[in-house]
Design an enzyme around this catalytic site. Structure first.
Site, short mmCIF file in Angstrom:
data_model
loop_
_atom_site.label_atom_id
_atom_site.label_comp_id
_atom_site.label_asym_id
_atom_site.label_seq_id
_atom_site.Cartn_x
_atom_site.Cartn_y
_atom_site.Cartn_z
N ARG A 1 10.42 6.66 -58.71
CA ARG A 1 10.51 7.94 -58.01
C ARG A 1 10.92 7.80 -56.54
NH1 ARG A 1 6.08 12.38 -59.37
NH2 ARG A 1 7.79 13.59 -58.52
N HIS B 1 -3.60 12.46 -60.14
CA HIS B 1 -3.32 13.13 -58.86
C HIS B 1 -4.44 14.15 -58.63
CE1 HIS B 1 1.37 12.58 -58.77
NE2 HIS B 1 0.84 11.86 -57.80
N ARG C 1 -2.75 6.92 -57.00
CA ARG C 1 -1.44 6.98 -56.37
C ARG C 1 -1.51 6.81 -54.85
NH1 ARG C 1 2.42 9.34 -59.90
NH2 ARG C 1 1.94 8.47 -61.94
N CYS D 1 2.32 21.07 -60.19
CA CYS D 1 3.21 19.94 -59.94
C CYS D 1 4.64 20.38 -59.64
CB CYS D 1 3.26 19.00 -61.13
SG CYS D 1 1.69 18.27 -61.58
N ASP E 1 11.70 12.77 -62.89
CA ASP E 1 10.45 13.42 -62.49
C ASP E 1 10.62 14.34 -61.29
OD1 ASP E 1 8.40 12.70 -64.27
OD2 ASP E 1 8.08 10.76 -63.31
#
Ligand code: ARG
Length: 284
Positions: free
Chosen positions: A96, A171, A142, A265, A71
Site C-alpha cells: 500500500r 484498525h 498497523r 474505511c 486497496d
C-alpha cells in the site's frame, strides 16, 4: 434536528472509486486471494455509499484510483486531516506504500497548507479517530505507537492510545466508531484489558457491540451526528443505535469486506482550518 434531539452536521469526505479493487495479497485475516472478487459489484456497492452521502447533504471529493493499488478504495487510510493540517499516512505494508504519494499530491494540488507524510507508520483514520477534542489512536497491528506522539505534536491535540488485540479488528475503525461529540460505540473484546478500562472510564455511556455485529463490521460506521451509515448485516447494532435516537442506515458493502473494509474505511473526513472570526480580522 430529529425528534430525539440529535442533529446532523454536514461533512466533507474524500473517497476513491474501487476501479482497481481486488484481493491479490493478504495483510489481514479477511483477505483470501483465492476467493474471486467482482469489480462490477464493488463499484455498484461503493456508488450506493457515495450517493447516500450526497443525499445526506455531505460534500464529497474524489481521489483518482491508481492501478496496482487494489486497496486504495479505503480512503480513510490515506491521511488524518484536522484543522486544515494533513498528516499523510505511512503504510505498514509495501503493497500500500504507493498510496501515500497520491495523497500528498492530491492535498498539495488543492492548496492545503500544512501537508506532510508521517515519519512513523500510521494508517490515517484507520487508527486515528477524533472524538471531541481528543484523537483516539489505535495500535497493535498497523500504526506504530510512536506515531501517537508525532500526531500529538503535529495537530496539537491530546492523543489517547488504545491497544488492539484481535487480528480481525486490526484498525481502530473496525472496533470503535465515533457517533457524536463525546459518544462512541465499540467492541470491548477487540481491546487489551488496560484499554478496555480506559474506554469504560472515558465513555461510560458507550454503546457496546455484540461480537456478531462487530464481525459484520458494524463498527466500521460513519456518523454525522444523526444518521449512522453501517453495514446492513449489523442488525443488532442498528437497533441499539435507534434506541439512542440515531437513524441507522444499512448499506451492503459485502464485496469490500473481502478485503477487510466497509463504510468507514471508504471515507476520509476532511476538516478544514476554522474560519477566522470576522471581528478578529486584522485587515479591518
Ligand atoms: N485491505 C486493507 C488493509 O488491510 C483494508 C483497509 C481497511 N481500512 C480501514 N480503515 N480499516 O489495509
Amino acid at each position: 434536528m430529529s425528534q430525539s434531539g440529535r442533529t446532523a452536521r454536514p461533512r466533507h469526505y474524500l473517497m476513491c472509486r474501487p476501479h482497481y479493487f481486488d484481493v491479490r495479497y493478504s495483510i489481514n485475516p479477511w483477505m483470501d486471494p483465492t476467493k474471486p472478487t467482482v469489480t462490477e459489484t464493488s463499484l455498484s456497492q461503493w456508488k450506493r455509499l457515495h450517493d447516500l452521502f450526497v443525499e445526506l447533504g455531505h460534500r464529497i471529493d474524489l481521489i483518482e484510483p491508481v492501478p496496482d493499488l487494489p486497496d486504495m478504495v479505503f480512503a480513510a487510510n490515506g491521511a488524518t486531516v484536522l484543522d486544515g493540517r494533513v498528516l499523510v499516512a505511512r503504510f505498514r505494508h509495501d503493497y500500500r506504500a504507493g498510496e501515500s504519494p497520491a495523497y500528498l499530491d492530491w492535498f498539495a494540488e488543492r492548496g492545503w497548507a500544512e501537508v506532510r507524510q508521517a515519519e512513523y507508520v500510521n494508517e490515517g483514520e484507520g487508527d486515528f479517530l477524533l472524538v471531541g477534542d481528543t484523537l483516539l489512536a489505535g495500535s497493535g497491528f498497523r500504526s506504530d505507537p510512536r506515531s501517537q506522539q508525532e500526531a500529538q505534536e503535529f495537530f496539537g491535540r491530546q492523543v489517547l492510545g488504545l491497544t488492539l488485540v484481535d487480528p480481525r479488528f486490526y484498525h481502530l475503525d473496525t472496533a470503535l466508531s465515533v457517533l457524536d461529540r463525546d459518544e462512541v460505540m465499540y467492541y470491548p473484546a477487540a481491546f487489551s484489558p488496560e484499554s478496555r478500562d480506559v474506554l469504560a472510564e472515558r465513555f461510560p455511556d458507550a454503546i457496546l457491540a455484540e461480537e456478531a455485529d462487530a464481525a459484520a463490521f458494524g463498527l466500521n460506521a460513519v456518523s454525522d451526528g444523526l444518521h449512522v451509515v453501517l453495514p446492513e448485516q449489523a442488525r443488532g447494532l442498528a437497533a441499539q443505535l435507534a434506541e439512542r435516537g440515531f437513524e441507522p442506515i444499512g448499506v451492503d458493502l459485502s464485496e469490500l469486506l473481502k478485503a477487510g473494509g466497509s463504510a468507514k474505511c471508504c471515507t476520509l473526513e476532511l476538516r478544514p482550518a476554522p474560519e477566522p472570526l470576522s471581528g478578529s480580522d486584522p485587515a479591518r
